[in-house]
Write a protein that holds these residues in place. Structure first.
Motif, short mmCIF file in Angstrom:
data_model
loop_
_atom_site.label_atom_id
_atom_site.label_comp_id
_atom_site.label_asym_id
_atom_site.label_seq_id
_atom_site.Cartn_x
_atom_site.Cartn_y
_atom_site.Cartn_z
N UNK A 113 0.88 -1.17 0.00
CA UNK A 113 0.00 0.00 0.00
C UNK A 113 0.92 1.22 0.00
N UNK A 114 0.52 2.35 -0.45
CA UNK A 114 -0.77 2.68 -1.05
C UNK A 114 -0.83 2.47 -2.56
N UNK A 133 -1.64 -3.14 4.41
CA UNK A 133 -3.06 -3.01 4.09
C UNK A 133 -3.88 -3.24 5.36
N UNK A 134 -4.69 -2.26 5.73
CA UNK A 134 -5.47 -2.33 6.97
C UNK A 134 -6.95 -2.53 6.64
N UNK A 150 -7.45 0.07 3.65
CA UNK A 150 -6.87 1.40 3.61
C UNK A 150 -5.38 1.22 3.88
N UNK A 151 -4.60 2.20 3.50
CA UNK A 151 -3.15 2.10 3.68
C UNK A 151 -2.76 2.43 5.11
N UNK A 173 -7.90 -9.99 -3.40
CA UNK A 173 -7.16 -9.54 -4.58
C UNK A 173 -6.43 -8.24 -4.25
N UNK A 174 -5.31 -8.01 -4.93
CA UNK A 174 -4.68 -6.69 -4.91
C UNK A 174 -4.80 -6.12 -6.31
N UNK A 175 -4.93 -4.80 -6.35
CA UNK A 175 -5.02 -4.12 -7.64
C UNK A 175 -4.30 -2.79 -7.54
#
Length: 191
Positions: A30-31, A57-58, A51-52, A79-81
């Motif tokens: 993140x972010x 990642x929180x 959220x970052x 997933x991450x994007x």
């Protein structure tokens, strides 16, 4: 009150409670990357994203958000994007427990425990129409409620299921169970 923040996804969480965990994903920090979760169940789909928190990642869902989640078993995928690419980074199962503060009535017994209690009520002749229906539906035979030998046989089967559930719950609580009154007996063999 200070609560330790989990670093992995929970296997169960209660609707109406705060859900919080934090994931470190070095290959997708993140972010720049956003972590998203989708939970799938017969009752519907639930989605939320992180959220970052620096490069981690929180996930922080408030009681107002989770109160709307239906209790049940959900399969989840994460997933991450980065807005262009998307990659799956996790999958699993979560059991959402009911919000007991919002429940008009709640019966936390398992199906096996409910059937066992109904059979006991029938045998002791203190049953209700609901007990008869539960036992009849469980067996698929409407006449079973009138046959004591069949009820006793069915009771043994459901008593074994309930005992297995209780053993599994004890292990989940960290209690050691053994064959000698719940005490763990350790044996060492020498060659």
């Amino acid at each position: 009150m200070t609560v330790a923040i989990r670093t992995i996804e929970p296997t169960q969480a209660r609707a109406g409670d705060t859900w919080r965990w934090q994931r470190a994903l070095p290959d997708s920090p993140a972010p720049t990357w956003t972590l998203s979760y989708t939970l799938f169940a017969a009752s519907g789909i639930v989605s939320f994203q992180s959220t970052a928190a620096g490069t981690e990642h929180c996930i922080h869902l408030t009681p107002e958000i989770t109160a709307g989640y239906a209790a049940g078993r959900y399969d989840w995928v994460a997933h991450v994007s980065d807005g262009t690419d998307r990659y799956q980074v996790g999958a699993g199962v979560i059991q959402i427990l009911p919000d007991l503060n919002a429940a008009a009535s709640y019966d936390g017994r398992s199906h096996a425990r409910k059937v066992l209690d109904a059979i006991d009520a029938l045998i002791e002749r203190r049953s209700t129409a609901g007990d008869v229906d539960l036992v009849s539906v469980a067996s698929g035979d409407k006449n079973i409620a009138r046959s004591l030998p069949e009820l006793l046989k069915l009771r043994d089967r459901y008593a074994a299921m309930v005992a297995q559930e209780e053993r599994a719950a004890a292990v989940a609580r960290g209690e050691a169970l053994g064959a000698f009154g719940g005490q763990l007996v350790q044996v060492r063999f020498r060659a």
